[in-house]
Design a protein around this motif. Structure first.
Motif, PDB file in Angstrom:
ATOM      1  N   GLY A  97       0.892  -1.099   0.551  1.00 39.33           N
ATOM      2  CA  GLY A  97       0.135  -0.202  -0.428  1.00 39.33           C
ATOM      3  C   GLY A  97       1.127   1.290   0.066  1.00 39.33           C
ATOM      4  O   GLY A  97       0.235   2.930  -0.240  1.00 39.33           O
ATOM      5  N   ASP A  98       1.894   1.566   0.491  1.00 39.84           N
ATOM      6  CA  ASP A  98       2.712   2.032   0.069  1.00 39.84           C
ATOM      7  C   ASP A  98       3.879   2.553  -0.714  1.00 39.84           C
ATOM      8  O   ASP A  98       4.332   3.392  -1.058  1.00 39.84           O
ATOM      9  CB  ASP A  98       3.783   2.506   1.702  1.00 39.84           C
ATOM     10  CG  ASP A  98       3.386   2.580   2.998  1.00 39.84           C
ATOM     11  OD1 ASP A  98       2.455   2.290   2.969  1.00 39.84           O
ATOM     12  OD2 ASP A  98       4.315   1.861   3.973  1.00 39.84           O
ATOM     13  N   LEU A  99       3.948   1.869  -1.630  1.00 42.90           N
ATOM     14  CA  LEU A  99       4.491   1.972  -2.690  1.00 42.90           C
ATOM     15  C   LEU A  99       3.494   2.342  -4.100  1.00 42.90           C
ATOM     16  O   LEU A  99       2.491   1.364  -4.399  1.00 42.90           O
ATOM     17  CB  LEU A  99       5.284   0.436  -3.494  1.00 42.90           C
ATOM     18  CG  LEU A  99       6.298   0.369  -2.044  1.00 42.90           C
ATOM     19  CD1 LEU A  99       6.611  -1.317  -2.337  1.00 42.90           C
ATOM     20  CD2 LEU A  99       7.500   0.875  -2.035  1.00 42.90           C
ATOM     21  N   PRO A 100       4.082   3.054  -5.339  1.00 43.29           N
ATOM     22  CA  PRO A 100       3.298   2.975  -6.528  1.00 43.29           C
ATOM     23  C   PRO A 100       2.734   2.068  -7.154  1.00 43.29           C
ATOM     24  O   PRO A 100       3.486   1.117  -7.311  1.00 43.29           O
ATOM     25  CB  PRO A 100       4.727   3.869  -7.394  1.00 43.29           C
ATOM     26  CG  PRO A 100       5.852   4.216  -6.259  1.00 43.29           C
ATOM     27  CD  PRO A 100       5.741   3.150  -5.486  1.00 43.29           C
ATOM     28  N   GLU A 101       1.820   2.162  -7.417  1.00 44.64           N
ATOM     29  CA  GLU A 101       0.669   0.605  -7.840  1.00 44.64           C
ATOM     30  C   GLU A 101       1.287   0.620  -9.076  1.00 44.64           C
ATOM     31  O   GLU A 101       1.517  -1.290  -9.219  1.00 44.64           O
ATOM     32  CB  GLU A 101      -0.424   0.767  -7.811  1.00 44.64           C
ATOM     33  CG  GLU A 101      -0.648   2.513  -8.498  1.00 44.64           C
ATOM     34  CD  GLU A 101      -2.634   1.674  -8.646  1.00 44.64           C
ATOM     35  OE1 GLU A 101      -3.119   1.261  -8.021  1.00 44.64           O
ATOM     36  OE2 GLU A 101      -3.005   3.370  -9.221  1.00 44.64           O
TER      37      GLU A 101
END
Lengths: 414, 83
Positions: free
Chosen positions: A101-105
């Protein structure tokens, strides 16, 4: 295909997370302990009554409970093989300390290997079709059988919308995906979930495998799968595999991750078409040479080879010949911990990469179990019965896929 | 006369489509769209198939499209049962 970004040409891909679902251990720790202890996961098939089948021994992941390890919403629409993959991917992400959830999808990618797809799910639905009628066939059959299902469900579950794919090259696919993952890191991906599982131990899945004539017909789990042994009689099929988290080294270290090791070299070749009246020729040796050359290491730098270990005499001899040609007779320690799991197809080579990384981490080579009478024609320094202490800096993993696929992958200390 | 209740619907939802991790089927879910509950169109299609088998009512595909919420599905099925 997208050109590598200039700043990513020198990417050093490292593995920062491992998840294992294997017949002799669920979870990396349990699996690695069992493997070092020489504890086998092979046994009589329990999933169904195999008494009247010509193959009755397999490596089942008996501790795995689909309802416990996979959320029910996902479980109903996926095959057992995907359940094993989803569970392994979740373990790997936790191990790597990655919070999707913290990373660019669009920078998270998923590339897994599959060999059989969802045969157990398919069998269940086909049974409904025959016994009850087409309206009883579940809608999820449309997606559950498909080779890319595991990749797709991992992608959906974690919102990983970067490049996703599946590679089907039987056992070799488990190494091919690592090469593809590496390629994606050189483009736009920041992390890649990669690896593979297979699980095809239902009657339909087993019958499809038996057709090759290469599976072991023996009933004694300790004598059923004996690669490089004069008593070799085929291989035991298994289920499960491993998922890995691969990242670019600098980025991984910047976020505080501790890599198990790096993917240093890879080579893939294909065997020539068999010709009548001629011995089959293998290009496995060239795959090894390509992997070493790319990694910039000499044969003398390699501390261990994780063999494909087919368990049929012809294939064993071809592999031993390829290894001895590159490393010299008895020139490098060779091991086949898959004697404790059976051949896991797409999951097998991925699990071997995980095992090789653990071997590098702990400086110990896990054993090949069961082999008593090593075939002298094979000229291999086989690590038998008990582990052999390292150090292990460079570990080479070999895999061959049915039909002529060869792959070699070198992992190296971080 | 047979009636189809929201509890019947809950049982079918959980049985054939599973339960999303953030959802408690026992909650007041009747008027919440399936998509918000975590069920996609494939899941609703599967629920409709199970209802048809259990109750013997026919549910055409365009009727499935109109079943936006569990309560809408219950109401549709009861209308069919009464007809």
């Amino acid at each position: 295909m997208t050109e590598p970004r200039p700043d990513r040409r020198a990417t050093r891909p490292v593995v920062t997370g491992i998840g294992v679902t294997a017949p002799n251990g669920l979870g990396t720790h349990a699996y690695w302990q069992a493997t070092l202890d020489g504890k086998s996961g092979l046994g009589r098939i329990t999933r169904f009554d195999a008494t009247r089948y010509p193959v009755r021994v397999a490596g089942e992941v008996t501790e795995f409970d689909d309802t416990e390890h996979v959320p029910s919403r996902l479980a109903v629409q996926t095959d057992h093989w995907s359940h094993l993959g989803l569970a392994a991917a979740d373990m790997a992400l936790h191990d790597a300390g990655v919070k999707p959830g913290d990373l660019p999808e669009y920078e998270m990618a998923v590339v897994t290997a599959s060999s059989s797809g969802g045969t157990e799910f398919g069998q269940r639905e086909i049974e409904k079709l025959w016994s009850q009628g087409p309206q009883y066939v579940g809608v999820y059959q449309s997606i559950a059988w498909f080779y890319a299902a595991t990749t797709g469900q991992i992608s959906i579950r974690y919102g990983m919308r970067g490049p996703c794919g599946v590679i089907c090259a039987e056992q070799a696919g488990g190494l091919d995906v690592m090469a593809q993952a590496r390629r994606l890191l050189r483009q736009d991906a920041t992390i890649v979930v990669t690896g593979g599982t297979d699980a095809s131990l239902c009657p339909y899945g087993l019958v499809a495998q038996i057709a090759t004539g290469m599976l072991s017909p023996r009933d004694d789990p300790e004598r059923a799968y004996l690669p490089f042994d004069t008593d070799a009689c085929g291989y035991v099929p298994g289920e499960g595999g491993a998922m890995l988290i691969m990242e670019e080294e600098t980025a991984a270290r910047a976020r505080g991750a501790r890599p198990y090791g790096a993917i240093a070299g890879y080579g893939a070749t294909f065997d020539p078409r068999p010709e009548p009246g001629r011995q089959p020729r293998s290009n496995l040796g060239r795959a090894i040479t390509l992997a070493l050359r790319e990694a910039g290491v000499t044969p003398g730098d390699v501390d261990v080879v994780f063999a494909d270990a087919h368990g049929t005499p012809g294939h064993d001899l071809a592999e031993a010949h390829a290894i001895a040609t590159v490393f010299g007779p008895y020139g490098v320690p060779v091991t086949a911990p898959k004697t404790m799991t059976g051949r896991l197809y797409a999951g097998g080579a991925a699990l071997d990469v995980a095992t090789a990384l653990l071997s590098v981490r702990d400086g110990v080579i896990p054993p090949t179990v069961g082999v008593r009478a090593a075939d002298p024609a094979c000229e291999l320094d086989l690590v038998r019965a008990t582990p052999r202490d390292g150090p292990v800096r460079n570990a080479l993993v070999l895999a061959r896929g049915h039909g002529g696929f060869n792959a070699a992958l070198l992992v190296t200390a971080p | 006369m047979t009636t189809f209740t929201l509890d019947d619907m809950r049982r079918i939802m959980g049985g054939c489509a599973g339960v999303p991790e953030s959802l408690d089927l026992a909650d007041d879910i009747g008027e919440i769209p399936f998509t918000d509950l975590g069920y996609d169109s494939l899941a609703v299609l599967e629920m409709a198939a199970r209802i048809q088998q259990e109750l013997g009512v026919r549910i055409p595909d365009d009727a499935v499209d109109e079943m936006k919420t569990p309560q809408a599905a219950v109401d549709y099925v009861n209308r069919r049962l009464a007809a």
